[in-house]
Write a protein that holds these residues in place. Structure first.
Motif, mmCIF file in Angstrom:
data_model
loop_
_atom_site.group_PDB
_atom_site.id
_atom_site.type_symbol
_atom_site.label_atom_id
_atom_site.label_comp_id
_atom_site.label_asym_id
_atom_site.label_seq_id
_atom_site.Cartn_x
_atom_site.Cartn_y
_atom_site.Cartn_z
ATOM 1 N N SER A 199 36.867 27.946 34.027
ATOM 2 C CA SER A 199 35.618 29.034 34.053
ATOM 3 C C SER A 199 35.083 29.080 35.437
ATOM 4 C CB SER A 199 34.425 29.008 33.088
ATOM 5 O OG SER A 199 33.850 27.795 33.318
ATOM 6 N N PRO A 200 34.428 30.411 35.691
ATOM 7 C CA PRO A 200 33.714 30.410 37.155
ATOM 8 C C PRO A 200 32.925 29.136 37.279
ATOM 9 C CG PRO A 200 33.551 32.665 36.278
ATOM 10 C CD PRO A 200 34.154 31.415 35.134
ATOM 11 N N PRO A 201 32.585 28.797 38.710
ATOM 12 C CA PRO A 201 31.778 27.418 38.867
ATOM 13 C C PRO A 201 30.414 27.585 38.264
ATOM 14 C CG PRO A 201 33.161 28.021 40.700
ATOM 15 C CD PRO A 201 33.370 28.907 39.653
ATOM 16 N N ASP A 202 29.654 28.599 38.449
ATOM 17 C CA ASP A 202 28.362 28.735 37.470
ATOM 18 C C ASP A 202 28.551 29.937 36.795
ATOM 19 O OD1 ASP A 202 28.797 30.263 40.007
ATOM 20 O OD2 ASP A 202 26.629 30.287 40.697
ATOM 21 N N ARG B 155 26.058 33.246 36.787
ATOM 22 C CA ARG B 155 26.291 34.503 37.584
ATOM 23 C C ARG B 155 27.374 35.157 37.386
ATOM 24 N NH1 ARG B 155 26.272 33.661 44.115
ATOM 25 N NH2 ARG B 155 28.175 33.146 43.633
ATOM 26 N N PRO B 156 27.358 36.311 37.170
ATOM 27 C CA PRO B 156 28.663 37.077 36.764
ATOM 28 C C PRO B 156 29.492 37.058 38.119
ATOM 29 C CG PRO B 156 26.780 38.691 37.043
ATOM 30 C CD PRO B 156 26.166 37.318 37.115
ATOM 31 N N ALA B 157 30.927 36.822 37.832
ATOM 32 C CA ALA B 157 31.678 36.981 39.035
ATOM 33 C C ALA B 157 32.081 38.314 39.367
ATOM 34 C CB ALA B 157 33.033 36.059 38.594
ATOM 35 N N GLU B 158 32.035 38.470 40.644
ATOM 36 C CA GLU B 158 32.308 39.828 40.903
ATOM 37 C C GLU B 158 33.826 40.197 41.246
ATOM 38 O OE1 GLU B 158 29.785 42.026 43.685
ATOM 39 O OE2 GLU B 158 28.214 40.518 43.636
ATOM 40 N N GLY B 159 34.159 41.327 41.721
ATOM 41 C CA GLY B 159 35.449 41.652 41.971
ATOM 42 C C GLY B 159 35.678 42.895 41.352
ATOM 43 N N PRO B 160 37.094 43.006 41.579
ATOM 44 C CA PRO B 160 37.574 44.570 41.301
ATOM 45 C C PRO B 160 37.285 44.978 39.736
ATOM 46 C CG PRO B 160 39.413 43.298 42.219
ATOM 47 C CD PRO B 160 38.129 42.579 41.924
ATOM 48 N N GLY B 161 36.685 46.084 39.507
ATOM 49 C CA GLY B 161 36.475 46.404 37.972
ATOM 50 C C GLY B 161 37.805 46.135 37.215
ATOM 51 N N ARG C 159 38.323 42.340 28.957
ATOM 52 C CA ARG C 159 38.216 41.242 29.790
ATOM 53 C C ARG C 159 38.900 40.153 29.068
ATOM 54 N NH1 ARG C 159 33.511 40.691 33.474
ATOM 55 N NH2 ARG C 159 35.101 39.644 34.504
ATOM 56 N N TYR D 293 31.812 39.987 51.203
ATOM 57 C CA TYR D 293 32.515 40.289 49.797
ATOM 58 C C TYR D 293 33.127 38.777 49.563
ATOM 59 C CZ TYR D 293 35.453 42.162 46.238
ATOM 60 O OH TYR D 293 36.125 42.682 45.103
ATOM 61 N N VAL E 151 32.519 36.977 45.951
ATOM 62 C CA VAL E 151 33.481 36.863 44.708
ATOM 63 C C VAL E 151 34.248 35.507 44.592
ATOM 64 C CG1 VAL E 151 35.417 38.102 43.812
ATOM 65 C CG2 VAL E 151 33.549 39.574 44.986
ATOM 66 N N ARG F 263 40.908 36.007 39.189
ATOM 67 C CA ARG F 263 39.990 36.028 37.990
ATOM 68 C C ARG F 263 40.165 37.447 37.323
ATOM 69 N NH1 ARG F 263 38.546 31.422 35.986
ATOM 70 N NH2 ARG F 263 37.582 30.081 37.789
ATOM 71 N N LYS G 22 38.167 54.190 44.739
ATOM 72 C CA LYS G 22 39.044 53.656 45.100
ATOM 73 C C LYS G 22 40.437 54.641 44.973
ATOM 74 C CE LYS G 22 39.265 48.863 44.957
ATOM 75 N NZ LYS G 22 39.312 47.647 43.962
ATOM 76 N N GLY H 20 28.103 42.922 39.174
ATOM 77 C CA GLY H 20 29.106 41.986 39.296
ATOM 78 C C GLY H 20 30.592 42.942 39.307
ATOM 79 N N MET H 21 30.399 44.071 39.585
ATOM 80 C CA MET H 21 31.698 45.076 39.855
ATOM 81 C C MET H 21 31.471 45.680 41.204
ATOM 82 S SD MET H 21 33.790 45.058 37.373
ATOM 83 C CE MET H 21 33.668 44.121 35.551
ATOM 84 N N GLU H 22 32.528 45.985 41.889
ATOM 85 C CA GLU H 22 32.629 46.871 42.899
ATOM 86 C C GLU H 22 32.085 48.143 42.383
ATOM 87 O OE1 GLU H 22 36.611 46.781 43.827
ATOM 88 O OE2 GLU H 22 36.774 44.856 44.733
#
Lengths: 187, 482
Positions: free
Chosen positions: A164-167, A170-176, A183, B99, B103, B153, B295, B349-351
């Protein structure tokens, strides 16, 4: 010579059809081995012994063995024999066939191409080595960059991530997730 | 090989060495952690220094000539294309600096692959033979495959990488088969010798296959299907960098093959490439009208711009060549700028990749909103911006080559594009700011936006200097192959 070439060419074609027509991945790989082996004989017929040997060692040896390993490992994990559809959907197959049919027509109806003469040392170890380290030095080095990128990619994409993400707070960000709202946790 | 050869490939050499150093330094510092939680300033500044050094070497070197037995050609054409690629790399590094730690993307690998992708585009621009062009294309696209999938992820990112890899491998096979046919027809892979060879049907078939490979990388219709999905799935800074560097590489390659090497066959390939340009412009612009995801919208807009660029390639001649070079420079600045503003936003938490996420930006970050409007107006090609001048040059080149249809379609589709660009701009200028969207402040991203803005304004208001440079580059490159 011509008879041998004809036989080998037919074998290669049969292998090529076998690669795309067999339903079991293992059969496809074995058919690929047939294609690569017949091509090696073709190189021998062209007096390029070294290239023929390389063809056997690299393609028939290393790459096909790699394919077999991948198939074996995938089956060992899933425990079932994957069956892939033998034919492409017509939407994909028809344009591809049309394009290559057209090209074949163009080449066959075009002016006959005179065979070019090659030197007596063509395809020998000395000749290949000399070409590789003089005229083709830059492409040789550039190919090493391609391999480097392949290695970086294999490590960065293949290395096991922590579960799982290290913490996790906090929600991991990234591409939607785009249109699909699923998910899925990746292991 | 001699020292002179090494001096000529200097910029590529610098970037390659820097990529390896950045990779090793990062592995040393983190112990190979794939998801670092702290920023890695060493990777950022090391890569920026390498790009700067390569830029100085490239622009300040002023040593031209073929190297490695004609496999590699450094001339003013190479210099301008390298300038575009290096600008894309520099802006790409600045834009991603906030970024990556947010992330938790692996910084060392990211920067190394970004630098190597730039090397790929530069090798394509400098190729004197098909094998160099092929390897440049492979270096470029391999790096981009990995970069697209680097957010492991995210399911979408992995899907984007896999899709890009599979379709790209297919295009590569076409390209390699094309080289084989051309070698069969002419007995050479050297672009100058191919240009001097007698035309034959086999050569034509080979060139057609070659075009498939390059058109895939440039996202030209009908080889564009990968672009929207890959752009949408890849992490935003990767999308930004990919959208420009792949175009620089692909169009530098197309220019090397068509207007420069095969100039005498312009009557044959001109109309075919013009047809590709027309279809690409129409499809890209019409599809962009219906997008709500930013995008995807920018992906279709990228396809449309590939169509505009293709007008110049189809027109051929020095005029077509230099107008494409000029457009590439402008496109790097305005497209990376538009993506840069999106990188300042984050939605829970999203772009922030929906059009409505931009609402009320002018109230919260007036400068960013103003820059976004400038980039969008420039992408639409409205007067007083660089985008207008660049499009004008392309259309003039098409008219000069007696190809009125692409020029006409280009003007009409530009009018269509005004609608969807200004729809985004009006979203940014009106409405209340959504609660969920946060505006981030970051000095490096800000610096990238300032640089991109300066580029768009400079090229739009004072284009004379760069125009003279690209004109001279096109003349020199055309004279060298004749």
């Amino acid at each position: 010579m011509a008879v041998l070439f004809g036989g080998v060419a037919c074998l290669a074609l049969a292998g090529g059809v076998g690669v795309i027509a067999s339903r079991r991945p293992v059969h496809s790989v074995l058919a690929l081995l047939l294609v690569l082996g017949s091509l090696a004989v073709d190189y021998l017929l062209l007096d390029a012994q070294f290239i023929a040997v390389l063809q056997l060692i690299i393609y028939a040896g290393a790459i096909v063995v790699l394919f077999v390993f991948v198939i074996m490992l995938l089956h060992a994990r899933s425990g079932e024999v994957a069956r892939v559809p033998a034919v492409l959907p017509p939407a994909a197959a028809i344009p591809v066939c049309a394009v290559f049919g057209l090209m074949l027509l163009v080449v066959l109806t075009g002016a006959a191409i005179a065979p070019a003469a090659v030197g007596p040392a063509f395809g020998t170890v000395q000749e290949v080595g000399r070409a590789l380290f003089s005229r083709f030095l830059l492409p040789f080095e550039a190919a090493s960059i391609v391999l480097l990128i392949g290695m970086i990619g294999a490590v960065v994409l293949g290395k096991r991530l922590p579960p799982s993400p290290p913490d996790a707070g906090r929600p991991a960000e990234g591409p939607g997730e785009g249109r699909s709202k699923r998910r899925v946790e990746l292991r | 090989m001699s020292t002179a050869d090494l001096v000529l490939v200097g910029p590529e050499l610098v970037l390659t060495i820097a990529a390896v150093v950045v990779l090793l330094q990062d592995a040393w510092a983190t112990g190979g952690v794939l998801e670092p939680q702290t920023p890695r300033p060493a990777a950022v500044w090391g890569s920026l220094a390498a790009v700067g050094l390569a830029l100085v070497w490239d622009v300040g070197g002023r040593r031209w000539g073929p190297a490695f037995g004609g496999m590699y050609v450094r001339d003013q054409f190479t210099m301008i294309a390298d300038l575009a690629a290096l600008a894309a790399a520099g802006l790409g590094i600045l834009l991603s600096s906030a970024y990556l730690p947010r992330v938790r993307l692996p910084a060392g690998e990211y920067h190394a692959l970004l630098l190597l992708a730039t090397v790929g585009a530069m090798v394509m621009a400098a190729s004197g033979s098909l094998i160099t062009l092929f390897l440049g294309l492979e270096i470029l696209s391999f790096s981009l495959y990995v970069l697209a999938a680097i957010a492991r992820r995210s399911r979408r990112s992995l899907e984007a990488g896999l899709k890009y890899l599979l379709l790209g491998a297919f295009a590569t096979a076409f390209f390699a088969y094309g080289i084989a046919l051309i070698f069969g027809a002419t007995g050479s892979i050297d672009l100058r010798e191919i240009g001097a060879a007698r035309p034959s049907r086999l050569l034509g078939a080979g060139i057609a296959l070659l075009t498939v490979g390059l058109a895939f990388e440039g996202a030209l219709v009908p080889f564009h299907a990968w672009a929207p999905d890959v752009y949408e799935g890849a992490p935003l800074p990767v999308t930004a960098f990919m959208s420009v560097v792949a175009k620089v590489g692909a169009f530098a390659g197309l220019l090397r093959v068509f207007p420069l090497a095969l100039a005498h066959l312009a009557g044959v390939w001109g109309p075919m490439l013009a047809a590709i340009a027309v279809v690409t412009m129409i499809l890209g612009n019409l599809a962009a009208l219906f997008q709500t995801n930013l995008k995807r919208l920018l992906a279709y807009s990228g396809i449309a711009h590939a169509g505009y660029l293709m007008i110049g390639v189809a027109a051929g001649g020095p005029a077509g060549t230099w107008s494409v070079l000029f457009y590439l420079l402008v496109y790097v600045a305005m497209n990376l700028g538009a993506f840069g503003v999106l990188l300042l936003l984050a939605r829970q938490g999203m772009e922030a990749d929906r059009v409505e996420d931009l609402a009320g930006l002018s109230g919260r970050a007036p400068w960013a909103a103003a820059a976004l409007v400038l980039f969008l107006v420039s992408l639409a090609g409205l007067p007083l911006t660089a985008g207008f001048i660049a499009k004008l040059y392309l259309f003039r080149a098409a008219l000069g080559a007696h190809q009125p249809v692409p020029a006409l379609v280009g003007v009409l589709t530009s009018v269509v594009s005004v609608y969807y660009y200004l729809r985004v701009a009006s979203a940014a200028l009106s409405g209340g700011a959504p609660q969920a969207v946060a505006v981030l402040r970051n000095r490096l991203v800000g610096a990238a936006l300032v640089l991109a803005t300066a580029g768009v304004l400079w090229l739009g208001l004072f284009p004379a200097g760069f125009t003279a440079a690209v004109q001279q580059a096109a003349r020199q490159a055309a004279a060298a192959v004749r």
